[in-house]
Design an enzyme around this catalytic site. Structure first.
Site, PDB file in Angstrom:
ATOM      1  N   ARG A  16       4.249  -3.461  12.682  1.00 53.95           N
ATOM      2  CA  ARG A  16       4.981  -3.888  13.871  1.00 53.95           C
ATOM      3  C   ARG A  16       6.480  -3.699  13.694  1.00 53.95           C
ATOM      4  O   ARG A  16       7.170  -3.241  14.617  1.00 53.95           O
ATOM      5  CB  ARG A  16       4.677  -5.349  14.172  1.00 53.95           C
ATOM      6  N   ALA A  37       0.435  -1.017  -1.694  1.00 53.76           N
ATOM      7  CA  ALA A  37       0.193  -2.228  -2.478  1.00 53.76           C
ATOM      8  C   ALA A  37      -1.073  -2.924  -1.992  1.00 53.76           C
ATOM      9  O   ALA A  37      -1.906  -3.360  -2.797  1.00 53.76           O
ATOM     10  CB  ALA A  37       1.391  -3.166  -2.384  1.00 53.76           C
ATOM     11  N   TYR A  82       6.032  -4.359  -5.438  1.00 54.17           N
ATOM     12  CA  TYR A  82       5.823  -3.018  -4.888  1.00 54.17           C
ATOM     13  C   TYR A  82       6.413  -2.914  -3.479  1.00 54.17           C
ATOM     14  O   TYR A  82       6.952  -1.880  -3.100  1.00 54.17           O
ATOM     15  CB  TYR A  82       4.333  -2.702  -4.867  1.00 54.17           C
ATOM     16  N   ARG A  89       6.512  -2.869  -9.301  1.00 54.95           N
ATOM     17  CA  ARG A  89       5.076  -3.100  -9.497  1.00 54.95           C
ATOM     18  C   ARG A  89       4.648  -2.983 -10.948  1.00 54.95           C
ATOM     19  O   ARG A  89       3.573  -3.448 -11.314  1.00 54.95           O
ATOM     20  CB  ARG A  89       4.278  -2.112  -8.652  1.00 54.95           C
TER      21      ARG A  89
END
Length: 118
Positions: A16, A37, A82, A89
């Site tokens: 969005r 992720a 991430y 990460r």
């Protein structure tokens, strides 16, 4: 399951925010990192659940539960890191992989003890 729902919601919010409609999986780099992720966490979840189940039944529920909670924490940190930057990460990724190997060891030890030593 709540973690997977949380990760999916973050992807929806990123879609969005950056106006990326499904089925598109490319666009803004932050969306792509969030999407990857979430996908990576979802891919490892069946392995984690299977190992957690076997280790909990055949080894020890308390030790397995502690490893499971640590694993979930590291995956949350992995996801959060991430989403910010790809390098974020790595630390949690290595920690979660190590915990999966611990669960493999616990499951194997429990299975061997159960089936080989009466």
């Amino acid at each position: 399951v709540l973690f997977l729902a949380y990760f999916a919601m973050k992807v929806i919010y990123a879609r969005r925010k950056y106006k990326i409609s499904p089925p598109e999986t490319t666009g803004h780099p932050e969306f792509e990192r969030t999407f990857r992720a979430q996908a990576n966490c979802s891919e490892y979840f069946p392995i984690f659940i299977s190992l957690l189940w076997v280790a909990g039944i055949f080894f020890h529920q308390g030790v397995t539960a502690a490893c499971g909670l640590l694993y979930l924490y590291t995956r949350l940190k992995y996801f959060q890191g991430y989403a910010v930057a790809a390098q974020g990460r790595l630390g949690p990724l290595y920690a979660s992989a190590w915990l999966l190997w611990v669960l493999v060891g616990l499951a194997l030890a429990g299975l061997l003890a159960h089936f080989l030593w009466p």
